[in-house]
Design a protein around this motif. Structure first.
Motif, PDB file in Angstrom:
ATOM      1  N   ASP A 111       0.846  -1.197   0.000  1.00 49.16           N
ATOM      2  CA  ASP A 111       0.000   0.000   0.000  1.00 49.16           C
ATOM      3  C   ASP A 111       0.882   1.247   0.000  1.00 49.16           C
ATOM      4  OD1 ASP A 111      -2.668  -0.736  -0.303  1.00 49.16           O
ATOM      5  OD2 ASP A 111      -2.914  -1.201   1.816  1.00 49.16           O
ATOM      6  N   PRO A 136      -5.281   9.335  -2.351  1.00 46.26           N
ATOM      7  CA  PRO A 136      -6.480  10.153  -2.169  1.00 46.26           C
ATOM      8  C   PRO A 136      -6.285  11.662  -2.247  1.00 46.26           C
ATOM      9  CG  PRO A 136      -5.687   9.385  -0.054  1.00 46.26           C
ATOM     10  CD  PRO A 136      -4.811   8.739  -1.088  1.00 46.26           C
ATOM     11  N   ALA A 159     -10.111  15.702   0.332  1.00 42.11           N
ATOM     12  CA  ALA A 159     -10.250  14.439   1.062  1.00 42.11           C
ATOM     13  C   ALA A 159      -9.538  14.448   2.411  1.00 42.11           C
ATOM     14  CB  ALA A 159      -9.729  13.283   0.215  1.00 42.11           C
ATOM     15  N   ARG A 162     -11.040  12.581   5.553  1.00 42.49           N
ATOM     16  CA  ARG A 162     -10.852  11.146   5.790  1.00 42.49           C
ATOM     17  C   ARG A 162      -9.391  10.719   5.784  1.00 42.49           C
ATOM     18  NH1 ARG A 162     -14.254   6.231   2.943  1.00 42.49           N
ATOM     19  NH2 ARG A 162     -13.184   4.513   3.976  1.00 42.49           N
ATOM     20  N   TYR A 163      -8.572  11.331   4.910  1.00 44.39           N
ATOM     21  CA  TYR A 163      -7.230  10.797   4.687  1.00 44.39           C
ATOM     22  C   TYR A 163      -6.112  11.694   5.202  1.00 44.39           C
ATOM     23  CZ  TYR A 163      -9.664   7.557   1.583  1.00 44.39           C
ATOM     24  OH  TYR A 163     -10.503   6.606   1.067  1.00 44.39           O
ATOM     25  N   ASP A 168       0.371  13.560   6.024  1.00 42.36           N
ATOM     26  CA  ASP A 168      -0.213  12.329   6.546  1.00 42.36           C
ATOM     27  C   ASP A 168      -0.159  11.200   5.529  1.00 42.36           C
ATOM     28  OD1 ASP A 168      -1.188  13.538   9.041  1.00 42.36           O
ATOM     29  OD2 ASP A 168      -2.507  14.669   7.710  1.00 42.36           O
ATOM     30  N   LEU A 169       0.081  11.538   4.268  1.00 38.51           N
ATOM     31  CA  LEU A 169       0.121  10.551   3.193  1.00 38.51           C
ATOM     32  C   LEU A 169       1.545  10.212   2.776  1.00 38.51           C
ATOM     33  CD1 LEU A 169      -2.746  12.101   1.041  1.00 38.51           C
ATOM     34  CD2 LEU A 169      -2.904  10.119   2.549  1.00 38.51           C
ATOM     35  N   ARG A 218       1.611   6.910   0.799  1.00 38.39           N
ATOM     36  CA  ARG A 218       0.650   5.905   1.257  1.00 38.39           C
ATOM     37  C   ARG A 218      -0.436   5.707   0.211  1.00 38.39           C
ATOM     38  NH1 ARG A 218      -1.945   7.051   6.857  1.00 38.39           N
ATOM     39  NH2 ARG A 218      -2.584   4.880   6.553  1.00 38.39           N
ATOM     40  N   PHE A 220      -4.240   3.383  -0.549  1.00 40.15           N
ATOM     41  CA  PHE A 220      -5.378   2.807   0.157  1.00 40.15           C
ATOM     42  C   PHE A 220      -6.175   1.932  -0.805  1.00 40.15           C
ATOM     43  CE2 PHE A 220      -4.168   6.688   2.209  1.00 40.15           C
ATOM     44  CZ  PHE A 220      -4.341   6.453   3.562  1.00 40.15           C
ATOM     45  N   SER A 255     -16.091  10.885   3.163  1.00 41.62           N
ATOM     46  CA  SER A 255     -14.735  11.189   2.708  1.00 41.62           C
ATOM     47  C   SER A 255     -14.568  12.636   2.255  1.00 41.62           C
ATOM     48  CB  SER A 255     -14.340  10.249   1.562  1.00 41.62           C
ATOM     49  OG  SER A 255     -15.271  10.318   0.504  1.00 41.62           O
TER      50      SER A 255
END
Length: 479
Positions: A111, A136, A159, A162-163, A168-169, A218, A220, A255
């Motif tokens: 992932d 995302p 997004a 949610r993400y 954070d990604l 990241r 998903f 989302s």
């Protein structure tokens, strides 16, 4: 930019020799690099360097630091706060990541994907999709914004609810520091506590501490079911309450939740007639999307949630997309709203965030404050209500141009930013500081944080060459 030097002819010759014929541009062909989307700045550059990899990037920074020549990193040029253009001081070297476009790996098993900084965001999304995965991060400029710039300003998009934001990604980064040190941190680990996390120092630094050249991102699972609704709400308070209701019922399946206004719809009708009209009538609108796995029943759950919202007086009308083309039409309304704003011409634009519970009060008090300055001004307030990020833009009356109201630009900005600060918010939500908001950072930033930022800048970039004048005011290099 005190203390920096203009690059000498000998210096530029050395840079050209280092990069080879494909690695640089100069003369009239660099004009496109020296503009920004809102047309408020026009930059300067002695040469556009186009390194092919992190080693060449590090060599450029090493040369520039030694010669005390400024470096302005450049991604897709879509930034809205002037971080990619330098118009004051000696002409810098503009460092474009456009040749670093490899998608090095995509792993559904991990992932994760590893992409270079010049990869366009939409291409990264498509690469993930080919592996039946979702990246995302989504924003209006995704067709031209590049990963390096997206990370440099810690972009958000629709997004975040949610993400999360770009940081954070991001699992890891590869980067070059001003002294030529290379950071090789492209691991795809979720847990790694081996000392300071330099990744998070570089993300959001807007190119003032070095240049990100690649990132591990990241991924998903791709949603198997998607439900999208365009709703009319009586006011922002009702829209905020609707979001709470839907999240209570559907949890993390929600989302995206975007707030739009009737004024924004009027701007779209005036300047972008090809964009679909809203499927419902109202003064305020919410664009809601819920996603889930196969058999999740998010469509029925969203419909039931909206029915509960209607009974509670939070929804006046709603349309649920019945096809992918209808869903795309709903989203086009949101995605083209910034373009309509650009065509109208804002006097003052604000990318701000306030606590979620304060959104309705902020909007009401903001409208009152602007009306006190001039009751004929128009306001288009829209944005990502789920994460508190509003785009609060003020426009001239119908038939007038923003140039006629230039004297109001500073008072509008100060009035709204003081209001944001009073609510415990931020005057730089997702676009960053750039060159536009350096005074705002000094005015509203925590003194302890500002002192730490200056110490970090001085430690990593003692020559002061990295994106001089952006984020922190430039000052003479350390001896």
């Amino acid at each position: 930019m005190s203390g920096l030097n203009a690059p000498s002819p000998d210096f530029l010759d050395r840079l050209r020799a280092l990069l080879g014929p494909q690695g640089w541009r100069d003369g009239p062909e660099i004009a496109r690099y020296l503009e920004e989307p809102r047309g408020r700045w026009h930059g300067a550059a002695a040469l556009v360097a186009r390194p092919a990899d992190v080693e060449e990037t590090a060599d450029i920074l090493r040369l520039c630091s030694a010669a005390r020549v400024g470096v302005v990193p450049y991604g897709g040029g879509t930034g809205l706060v002037g971080g990619q253009v330098a118009s004051d001081g000696p002409p810098p070297v503009l460092l474009s990541v456009e040749r670093m476009t490899a998608i090095r790996s995509v792993s559904a098993e991990e992932d994760a994907m590893v992409v270079e900084a010049g990869v366009v965001l939409a291409d990264a999304q498509a690469a993930a999709a080919r592996a039946d995965r979702l990246f995302p991060l989504s924003l209006a400029a995704e067709g031209s914004a590049r990963i390096g710039g997206v990370l440099a300003c810690n972009a958000g998009g629709v997004a975040v609810l949610r993400y999360g934001n770009a940081r954070d990604l991001t699992l890891g980064i590869e980067a070059a520091l001003p002294d030529g040190t290379v950071l090789r941190g492209l691991k795809t680990l979720r847990k790694d506590n081996m000392g300071y996390d330099i990744r998070h120092l570089m993300i959001g630094a807007e190119g003032t501490l070095g240049v990100i050249t690649a990132a591990a991102l990241r991924l998903f699972p791709r949603p198997r079911e998607t439900a999208t609704a365009f709703c009319a709400a009586p006011d922002p308070a009702a829209a905020s309450a609707l979001l709470r209701l839907l999240r209570d019922r559907l949890g993390p399946a929600i989302s995206a939740f975007e707030l739009l206004s009737a004024q924004g719809m009027a701007f779209l009708a005036e300047t972008c007639p090809e964009v679909p009209r809203p499927p419902v009538e109202g003064r305020w609108f919410a664009l809601v999307e819920a996603t889930g796995g196969e058999g999740s029943g998010v469509g029925a759950a969203l419909e039931a949630g909206l029915a509960a919202g209607f009974e509670a007086g939070l929804v006046e009308d709603a349309a649920i997309a019945q096809s992918e083309s209808q869903r795309a039409a709903f989203w086009r309304i949101r995605e083209d709203t910034p373009e309509a704003n650009r065509r109208i011409g804002a006097i003052s634009s604000h990318d701000i965030s306030v606590p979620l519970a304060a959104i309705p009060d902020f909007i009401a008090r903001g409208h009152e404050a602007v009306a006190r300055l001039n009751p004929h001004l128009r306001i288009n307030c829209f944005g990502h209500v789920g994460d508190g990020n509003l785009h609060y833009n003020v426009f001239p009356p119908p038939g007038e141009t923003r140039a006629a109201f230039e004297t109001l630009r500073a008072p509008i900005k100060r009035t709204l930013h003081d209001l944001v600060d009073g609510f415990g918010g931020s005057v730089a939500a997702e676009h960053g500081i750039g060159r536009l908001k350096t005074e705002d950072l000094a005015r509203y930033g925590d003194p302890g944080k500002l002192a730490a930022m200056r110490a970090i800048k001085d430690a990593l970039d003692p020559a002061g060459v990295m994106n001089p004048g952006a984020v922190l005011p430039a000052r003479p290099p350390l001896p």
